[in-house]
Enzyme design. Structure first.
Site, PDB file in Angstrom:
ATOM      1  N   ARG A 133     -38.314 -62.914  76.010  1.00  0.00           N
ATOM      2  CA  ARG A 133     -37.582 -61.916  76.720  1.00  0.00           C
ATOM      3  C   ARG A 133     -37.052 -62.018  77.863  1.00  0.00           C
ATOM      4  NH1 ARG A 133     -37.537 -60.800  71.417  1.00  0.00           N
ATOM      5  NH2 ARG A 133     -37.485 -59.212  70.666  1.00  0.00           N
ATOM      6  N   GLU A 174     -38.799 -52.889  77.851  1.00  0.00           N
ATOM      7  CA  GLU A 174     -38.551 -54.198  77.548  1.00  0.00           C
ATOM      8  C   GLU A 174     -36.709 -53.691  77.804  1.00  0.00           C
ATOM      9  OE1 GLU A 174     -35.375 -55.832  74.345  1.00  0.00           O
ATOM     10  OE2 GLU A 174     -37.704 -56.405  73.811  1.00  0.00           O
ATOM     11  N   SER A 216     -37.616 -52.224  69.913  1.00  0.00           N
ATOM     12  CA  SER A 216     -38.381 -52.640  70.545  1.00  0.00           C
ATOM     13  C   SER A 216     -38.353 -51.960  72.582  1.00  0.00           C
ATOM     14  CB  SER A 216     -39.188 -54.085  71.225  1.00  0.00           C
ATOM     15  OG  SER A 216     -39.558 -54.496  69.461  1.00  0.00           O
TER      16      SER A 216
HETATM   17  N1  EPU Z   1     -48.352 -54.002  64.901  1.00  0.00           N
HETATM   18  C1  EPU Z   1     -49.409 -52.713  64.384  1.00  0.00           C
HETATM   19  N2  EPU Z   1     -48.590 -51.751  65.145  1.00  0.00           N
HETATM   20  C2  EPU Z   1     -47.779 -51.273  65.284  1.00  0.00           C
HETATM   21  C3  EPU Z   1     -45.983 -52.158  65.111  1.00  0.00           C
HETATM   22  C4  EPU Z   1     -46.872 -53.444  64.846  1.00  0.00           C
HETATM   23  O1  EPU Z   1     -50.204 -52.935  64.515  1.00  0.00           O
HETATM   24  O2  EPU Z   1     -47.196 -49.864  65.170  1.00  0.00           O
HETATM   25  C5  EPU Z   1     -48.890 -55.119  64.378  1.00  0.00           C
HETATM   26  C6  EPU Z   1     -48.001 -55.194  63.274  1.00  0.00           C
HETATM   27  O3  EPU Z   1     -49.567 -55.355  62.881  1.00  0.00           O
HETATM   28  C7  EPU Z   1     -48.164 -57.514  63.281  1.00  0.00           C
HETATM   29  C8  EPU Z   1     -47.712 -57.656  64.999  1.00  0.00           C
HETATM   30  O4  EPU Z   1     -48.328 -56.162  65.682  1.00  0.00           O
HETATM   31  O5  EPU Z   1     -49.175 -57.545  63.135  1.00  0.00           O
HETATM   32  C9  EPU Z   1     -46.304 -57.918  65.066  1.00  0.00           C
HETATM   33  O6  EPU Z   1     -45.435 -57.192  65.002  1.00  0.00           O
HETATM   34  P1  EPU Z   1     -44.385 -57.597  64.228  1.00  0.00           P
HETATM   35  O7  EPU Z   1     -44.506 -58.232  63.433  1.00  0.00           O
HETATM   36  O8  EPU Z   1     -43.093 -56.006  63.514  1.00  0.00           O
HETATM   37  O9  EPU Z   1     -43.322 -57.861  66.018  1.00  0.00           O
HETATM   38  P2  EPU Z   1     -43.870 -56.857  66.595  1.00  0.00           P
HETATM   39  O10 EPU Z   1     -44.491 -58.534  67.895  1.00  0.00           O
HETATM   40  O11 EPU Z   1     -44.046 -55.933  66.673  1.00  0.00           O
HETATM   41  C10 EPU Z   1     -41.523 -58.688  67.803  1.00  0.00           C
HETATM   42  C11 EPU Z   1     -40.195 -58.284  68.653  1.00  0.00           C
HETATM   43  C12 EPU Z   1     -39.057 -57.186  68.005  1.00  0.00           C
HETATM   44  C13 EPU Z   1     -38.701 -58.650  66.473  1.00  0.00           C
HETATM   45  C14 EPU Z   1     -40.563 -58.314  66.210  1.00  0.00           C
HETATM   46  C15 EPU Z   1     -39.733 -59.551  64.609  1.00  0.00           C
HETATM   47  C16 EPU Z   1     -40.946 -57.522  71.062  1.00  0.00           C
HETATM   48  C17 EPU Z   1     -40.915 -56.809  72.063  1.00  0.00           C
HETATM   49  N3  EPU Z   1     -40.106 -57.722  70.455  1.00  0.00           N
HETATM   50  O12 EPU Z   1     -41.924 -56.784  67.379  1.00  0.00           O
HETATM   51  O13 EPU Z   1     -37.919 -57.520  68.470  1.00  0.00           O
HETATM   52  O14 EPU Z   1     -38.257 -57.695  65.308  1.00  0.00           O
HETATM   53  O15 EPU Z   1     -40.732 -59.256  66.745  1.00  0.00           O
HETATM   54  O16 EPU Z   1     -39.956 -60.653  64.814  1.00  0.00           O
HETATM   55  O17 EPU Z   1     -41.200 -59.158  71.041  1.00  0.00           O
HETATM   56  C18 EPU Z   1     -36.624 -56.134  69.651  1.00  0.00           C
HETATM   57  O18 EPU Z   1     -36.605 -56.206  70.980  1.00  0.00           O
HETATM   58  O19 EPU Z   1     -36.237 -54.721  70.183  1.00  0.00           O
HETATM   59  C19 EPU Z   1     -36.893 -55.434  68.476  1.00  0.00           C
HETATM   60  C20 EPU Z   1     -36.846 -54.985  67.368  1.00  0.00           C
END
Ligand code: EPU
Length: 340
Positions: free
Chosen positions: A165, A335, A239
């Site tokens: 990012r 972010e 995010s």
């Molecule tokens: N999780 C929780 N609680 C929550 C949210 C997430 O426990 O409220 C846990 C999930 O269960 C999972 C882990 O966190 O085990 C990761 O969650 P997720 O796969 O939804 O992805 P993320 O790390 O929260 C990142 C990106 C997103 C992207 C997703 C999918 C960042 C800051 N965000 O989110 O990007 O869509 O992966 O690849 O890196 C964005 O940048 O605006 C964005 C949406």
């Protein structure tokens, strides 16, 4: 080029906050963009360039300078062979309509980045990524107006210093370049596993074993719709926090206390811990703070329910950051970029 005055930035940012831009103009060609920059320099005005405003927070005092809305279009195939197609994209193109067009051409490489709001020009700035793909993986080069030297330049992959990012456009080169086009290389090979865990889970659940760019696009679009609120309905910036990057010892220490903590190894010395998980564990999920709601389906997203201004967002942000710090001794970072 029509330069308008006093244009509300809340209308151009998906968090729907922010006061007026003193001057505001659209650029539909690279030459228009250059002319706007040159004019602003002559008049000693600050300049900020925006795309879809989906990763941008504006302040109540607005921006005391010129905001350029990048509307430069373009979708040009510049090379094509048996294995790959190279496409040059106008920076003002909607990112998701570009993904749709490349998926229609059966090309692989960005299908997992479906349904991300925003424009092509914003993608390299924060090295946009989702579901196992990021723009750095397909990036060849970009063209930009160099505001220091008043000339168009081409920047290759190495010059952009992409990381999670991040790129030079958010740090050392902030304000230096106005991106006009981005060139990417997409593959003709079908998408192949291993897929990002949440994507694989969806594919398994739907008994999908025939992987095409279209299938990946449909799967990711469905997954995103289930946890990311539509900014047209509920104002948000995707995010709101980056995931936390911590050293191995921090990860190992936390893992003994929280054996179920999700984490991804980034390199030999660092783990990425999902900030959504940290925020949820700190009990903020579903809470509304100062008119800002921590999304009930995804704690990484802050929704502007009824904030009266930037300060409400800043106060809510601080409460979340402090709550996570108190519980985990980890400082999570915002972010979206800020204008002003
Ligand atoms: N999780 C929780 N609680 C929550 C949210 C997430 O426990 O409220 C846990 C999930 O269960 C999972 C882990 O966190 O085990 C990761 O969650 P997720 O796969 O939804 O992805 P993320 O790390 O929260 C990142 C990106 C997103 C992207 C997703 C999918 C960042 C800051 N965000 O989110 O990007 O869509 O992966 O690849 O890196 C964005 O940048 O605006 C964005 C949406």
């Amino acid at each position: 080029m029509n330069v308008q005055t006093n244009i509300a930035l809340s209308d151009y940012t998906t968090m729907r906050l922010g006061g007026p831009a003193r001057f505001f103009a659209e650029a539909t060609t690279p030459d228009e963009l250059a002319a706007l920059y040159q004019n602003a320099k002559r008049l000693d005005q600050k300049v900020f360039i925006i795309g879809g405003g989906s990763n941008l927070i504006a302040h109540d005092e607005g921006f005391d300078g010129l905001v350029i809305h990048n509307k430069i279009k373009g979708f040009e195939i510049i090379a094509n062979d048996d294995n790959a197609t190279i496409v040059k994209l106008g920076a003002g193109e909607e990112w998701d309509s570009v993904v749709q067009r490349t998926v229609d051409m059966n090309l692989s490489g960005i299908a997992a980045m479906s349904a991300i709001p925003g424009t092509v020009g914003a993608a390299p700035v924060q090295n946009v990524g989702a579901y196992g793909q990021e723009i750095a993986d397909v990036f060849i080069s970009l063209e930009a107006y160099d505001t220091h030297n008043d000339a168009f330049v081409t920047l290759d992959w190495d010059s952009c210093h992409f990381s999670y990012r991040d790129s030079i456009f958010r740090s050392e080169a902030k304000g230096h370049y106005g991106i006009t086009s981005v060139t990417i290389k997409l593959s003709k090979a079908a998408p192949a596993p291993p897929f990002y865990a949440a994507l694989q889970k969806y594919l398994d659940l739907h008994n999908i074993t025939d992987y095409t760019p279209q299938i990946i696009r449909e799967a990711v679009t469905a997954i995103r719709a289930s946890k990311l609120p539509d900014p047209k309905v509920l104002p948000n910036s995707g995010s709101f926090f980056k995931n936390a990057v911590v050293e191995n010892w921090v990860y190992n220490d936390l893992k003994t206390t929280y054996p179920d903590m999700p984490a991804f190894q980034m390199d030999e010395t660092h783990y990425k811990i999902p900030s959504g998980w940290l925020i949820e564990q700190a009990d903020f999920k579903g809470q509304t703070l100062h008119g800002i709601k921590v999304h009930s389906d995804n704690a990484l997203v802050l929704i502007n329910e009824s904030a009266t201004g930037y300060q409400d967002l800043a106060d809510a942000r601080q409460e979340v950051i402090s709550g996570v710090q108190d519980k985990f001794r980890i400082t999570i970072e915002q972010e979206p970029l800020e204008i002003g």
